[in-house]
Motif scaffolding. Structure first.
Motif, PDB file in Angstrom:
ATOM      1  N   LYS A  31     -12.284 -14.078  -8.506  1.00 25.90           N
ATOM      2  CA  LYS A  31     -11.645 -13.091  -9.361  1.00 25.90           C
ATOM      3  C   LYS A  31     -11.993 -13.394 -10.819  1.00 25.90           C
ATOM      4  CE  LYS A  31      -7.149 -11.349 -10.807  1.00 25.90           C
ATOM      5  NZ  LYS A  31      -5.688 -11.531 -10.764  1.00 25.90           N
ATOM      6  N   GLU A 139     -11.876  -7.449  -6.552  1.00 25.42           N
ATOM      7  CA  GLU A 139     -10.481  -7.068  -6.375  1.00 25.42           C
ATOM      8  C   GLU A 139     -10.193  -6.850  -4.894  1.00 25.42           C
ATOM      9  OE1 GLU A 139      -9.777  -3.654  -8.785  1.00 25.42           O
ATOM     10  OE2 GLU A 139     -10.034  -4.727 -10.670  1.00 25.42           O
ATOM     11  N   GLY A 141      -7.349  -8.343  -1.585  1.00 22.24           N
ATOM     12  CA  GLY A 141      -6.092  -9.065  -1.374  1.00 22.24           C
ATOM     13  C   GLY A 141      -5.479  -8.807  -0.016  1.00 22.24           C
ATOM     14  N   GLU A 204      -3.273 -11.541  -4.127  1.00 20.51           N
ATOM     15  CA  GLU A 204      -4.686 -11.305  -4.418  1.00 20.51           C
ATOM     16  C   GLU A 204      -5.563 -12.421  -3.848  1.00 20.51           C
ATOM     17  OE1 GLU A 204      -5.038  -9.041  -8.619  1.00 20.51           O
ATOM     18  OE2 GLU A 204      -4.180 -11.044  -8.719  1.00 20.51           O
TER      19      GLU A 204
END
Length: 254
Positions: A31, A139, A141, A204
């Protein structure tokens, strides 16, 4: 005659390699902006999901309980050795019973599905989704409810690990060779592994290391050590390993 046969076999194997499908060019995602300093976090190592079996001539997975049990034992030993070198407090997960156990299993399956999606739609540039094309975007999760799993309330992160091996049968390998003669891409064996770190405050996925062509035969201790090293390669917060010192030169006797 033997030399000719060997040359033919080598040529066929080269052909197999040449027509094999292209795999993901990237293996690790992080991330943007995420940093995990050593000694700052409590990480729970979830029970790894491990499946080992054979691949039939037709490509079907055939589970092998003995191989799977051996792999679980070997990987558990390898992880126990690796945990102390990850730079943070890493503790094993205490499995709940009853409904809690079923919920944990669901999240393990979810992690595997998300990791497969990352490989397909993020790591493989040629198949990247339009929403994943922005530079330095990562992105993914499991959702914020992951923190409600029993026993995770005092942890900062959860480390999920999945490995799956299908060892190609003799029939499958022979089919691969003959298919190469017709320039039909057929692979023998599946050896994939995912390791992912999940932020328990947000759900996440902050780091993922995933490869569809992992090394190491998990059925033996040495192979399991190799597999675990590959899974945890580039783990956030892990101190840089010192290079192996060269052996001192032995003075010549005069």
């Amino acid at each position: 005659m033997i030399i000719l046969c060997r040359a033919t076999l080598v040529a066929l194997m080269l052909a197999v390699t040449a027509i094999a499908p292209a795999y993901a060019q990237e293996k690790t995602g992080l991330k943007p902006g995420f940093v995990l300093a050593p000694g700052t976090a409590r990480i729970v190592l979830m029970r790894p999901s491990i499946r080992v079996g054979a691949q039939s001539t037709g490509g079907m997975y055939e589970p092998n309980a003995d191989w799977t049990d051996q792999a679980k034992e070997n990987i558990a030993t390898a992880l126990a050795k690796a945990q102390t070198g990850l730079g943070n407090s890493v503790v094993g997960y205490v499995e709940p019973v009853g409904a809690g156990s079923a919920k944990v299993a669901e999240y393990q399956e979810l992690f595997g599905a998300v990791a497969s999606s990352v490989i397909e739609y993020q790591f493989f540039k040629g198949n990247r989704l339009p929403t994943k094309k922005r530079k330095d975007q990562f992105e993914w999760g499991l959702g914020p409810d992951v923190r409600t799993l029993p026993g995770l309330d005092k942890a900062d992160y959860a480390l999920f690990i999945t490995t799956e091996d299908h060892f190609g049968s003799t029939g499958r390998k022979m089919l691969q060779v003959f298919a190469a003669m017709a320039r039909v891409p057929i692979t023998a064996g599946v050896h994939k592994g995912f390791a992912g770190l999940v932020d328990l405050r947000t759900g996440e996925l902050v780091w993922l290391n995933a490869d569809m062509q992992m090394g190491g035969d998990v059925r033996d201790a040495e192979g399991a050590d190799k597999r675990v090293r590959q899974l945890l390669e580039g783990f956030p917060g892990k101190p840089i390993e010192a290079p192996i010192a060269a052996a001192p030169a032995i003075a010549s006797a005069h």
